[in-house]
Design an enzyme around this catalytic site. Structure first.
Site, PDB file in Angstrom:
ATOM      1  N   GLY A 134       0.812  -1.156   0.115  1.00 11.46           N
ATOM      2  CA  GLY A 134      -0.023   0.142  -0.030  1.00 11.46           C
ATOM      3  C   GLY A 134       0.989   1.202   0.010  1.00 11.46           C
ATOM      4  O   GLY A 134       1.864   1.410   0.878  1.00 11.46           O
ATOM      5  N   LYS A 135       0.429   2.356  -0.790  1.00 11.67           N
ATOM      6  CA  LYS A 135       1.252   3.422  -1.064  1.00 11.67           C
ATOM      7  C   LYS A 135       0.566   4.291   0.289  1.00 11.67           C
ATOM      8  O   LYS A 135      -0.300   5.487   0.114  1.00 11.67           O
ATOM      9  CB  LYS A 135       1.291   4.249  -2.200  1.00 11.67           C
ATOM     10  CG  LYS A 135       2.121   3.223  -3.150  1.00 11.67           C
ATOM     11  CD  LYS A 135       1.808   4.105  -4.393  1.00 11.67           C
ATOM     12  CE  LYS A 135       2.671   5.327  -4.510  1.00 11.67           C
ATOM     13  NZ  LYS A 135       3.966   5.273  -4.727  1.00 11.67           N
ATOM     14  N   ILE A 136       1.183   4.054   1.379  1.00 14.63           N
ATOM     15  CA  ILE A 136       0.502   4.770   2.518  1.00 14.63           C
ATOM     16  C   ILE A 136       1.636   6.175   3.039  1.00 14.63           C
ATOM     17  O   ILE A 136       2.954   5.613   3.328  1.00 14.63           O
ATOM     18  CB  ILE A 136       0.391   3.784   3.939  1.00 14.63           C
ATOM     19  CG1 ILE A 136      -0.665   2.683   3.517  1.00 14.63           C
ATOM     20  CG2 ILE A 136       0.020   4.548   5.094  1.00 14.63           C
ATOM     21  CD1 ILE A 136      -0.710   1.593   4.510  1.00 14.63           C
TER      22      ILE A 136
END
Length: 329
Positions: free
Chosen positions: A180-182
C-alpha cells in the site's frame, strides 16, 4: 464527503484553464481537485489539525503523463491501473472511495483543465480529513485531492545510478504493508534515501528483515544473471509495482527470460546488469552497488534495450503498447 460541488465565484474563475493553451507559469496557478471542487493550488489548504497531517493517515498514487510533440497529445501512463491500486490502498486504511471510472474521470478532467504541453506528474490522494488528536483509522472522515504539475526526471536515467545497502530495513507486511502507498510509511523510505545520498550514493538498496534484496527507497528492482531477468516477489515486502509489471511484459516480448524469486544482496555484486524501475525513477540502470561495479560498470545492453523500448512506449510511438496509455489531451 467526496461530493462534486459546482465551481462558483472567484474560485471558478481561478480554476479556468488558460485560453492560450499554455500551462500556467506559476505552480500556484495550476488547477487541482480539492474536496469536491476544482480550485487553484494556492487555495487548496488543510488545517494543521487534520488527522492525515498529524499521523500520516493518507494514501496516494504517483502517475506520469508524457507529452508527444509530434501528435500534440498528452498520454497518461497506466492510469486505470494506478486508480485500482489507490483504491486497494484505501481499503487498507478503512476508506470507501469512488469507483475506478469515477476516479479516472476526475483525474482526466483535472489534467485537461491545465492544458499541459509537457511531461507531468499526477498525484491523487485520499486522506483522513477529520480534525482530531488520537491514533486510529476508524470513525474518521476522508477527502480527496488531485494535483498535477510539470515533472521531469526524478534521477538521471542515462548515466546509471550508484546504490549503497541501507542500514534501514524495509517495513514488513505485518508491521506496515509495503503493497500500500501509505503516506506515513514513506518516512521509512526517507531514512533510506537520505542515508544513501548523504554517503555520496544516488539510491539505497533496501533489504527485507531476513536479508533479501527488496527494492530501492521508492523503486522496484531487476537483476540480470546468466541471461535471466530476476525480480523479487511481492512477498519480499515490495510495492506491487505497476511499472514492474510492464517491464516483465516488455522483457517477455523481447524474448528475455524472466523469473520472480528472492534475491540475495551478494547477487547484485556479481550480476551482469541491474536496474530500477518505477513511476518516479522510470527505468534507471544500476552501475554500482556498495563500491562494486555491476557488470562492466556501464549501462548494459539489456538495460539499454528495456530503457529505450520503455520510453518509446510511454510516448505512444510503439503501437503494441498503446494499451498502456490514456489520451489526456
Amino acid at each position: 464527503m467526496l461530493t462534486e460541488k459546482p465551481a462558483t465565484g472567484s474560485t471558478a474563475a481561478t480554476a479556468e484553464a488558460p485560453a492560450s493553451g499554455v500551462a500556467p507559469r506559476s505552480i500556484e496557478d495550476l488547477v487541482c481537485y480539492f474536496e469536491g471542487d476544482w480550485v487553484a493550488l494556492r487555495d487548496a489548504r488543510v488545517s494543521i489539525m487534520t488527522h492525515a497531517f498529524m499521523y500520516g493517515t493518507a494514501t496516494f498514487e504517483g502517475i506520469r503523463a508524457y507529452w508527444n510533440a509530434d501528435e500534440g497529445r498528452l498520454y497518461g501512463l497506466f492510469l486505470r491501473e494506478h486508480v485500482e491500486r489507490i483504491r486497494n490502498s484505501a481499503k487498507l486504511l478503512l476508506m470507501d472511495v469512488p469507483s475506478v471510472d469515477q476516479l479516472t474521470g476526475l483525474i482526466v478532467e483535472t489534467v485537461r483543465r491545465n492544458d499541459f504541453r509537457e511531461d507531468v506528474y499526477i498525484r491523487p490522494s485520499f486522506y483522513k480529513s477529520t480534525k482530531a488528536i488520537g491514533v486510529r483509522l476508524h470513525h474518521l472522515e476522508h477527502e480527496l485531492y488531485i494535483l498535477t504539475v510539470p515533472f521531469g526526471n526524478y534521477i538521471d536515467t542515462e548515466k546509471g545510478v550508484r546504490l549503497m545497502t541501507s542500514s534501514w530495513r524495509r517495513n514488513a507486511d505485518e508491521a506496515l504493508p509495503a503493497r500500500g502507498k501509505i503516506v506515513g510509511g514513506y518516512v521509512n523510505m526517507a531514512f533510506q534515501k537520505s542515508e544513501a545520498e548523504l554517503n555520496g550514493f544516488d539510491e539505497a538498496l533496501v533489504l527485507t528483515p531476513d536479508g533479501h534484496a527488496s527494492e530501492a527507497s521508492a523503486a522496484n528492482l531487476f537483476v540480470l544473471r546468466e541471461g535471466v531477468l530476476l525480480t523479487p516477489p511481492v512477498s519480499d515486502d515490495i510495492l506491487e509495482g505497476i511499472t514492474r509489471k510492464a517491464i516483465l511484459e516488455l522483457a517477455r516480448d523481447e524474448g528475455i527470460a524472466t523469473e520472480t524469486r528472492s534475491i540475495d544482496r551478494s547477487e547484485l555484486y556479481v550480476a551482469d546488469e541491474a536496474f530500477l524501475c518505477g513511476t518516479g525513477v522510470q527505468i534507471s540502470p544500476i552501475v554500482e552497488v556498495d563500491h562494486r561495479r555491476v557488470g562492466s560498470g556501464e549501462v548494459g545492453p539489456v538495460g539499454r534495450l528495456i530503457h529505450d523500448r520503455y520510453f518509446a512506449a510511454v510516448r505512444g510511438t510503439l503501437p503494441q503498447y498503446r494499451h498502456w496509455l490514456t489520451p489526456l489531451s
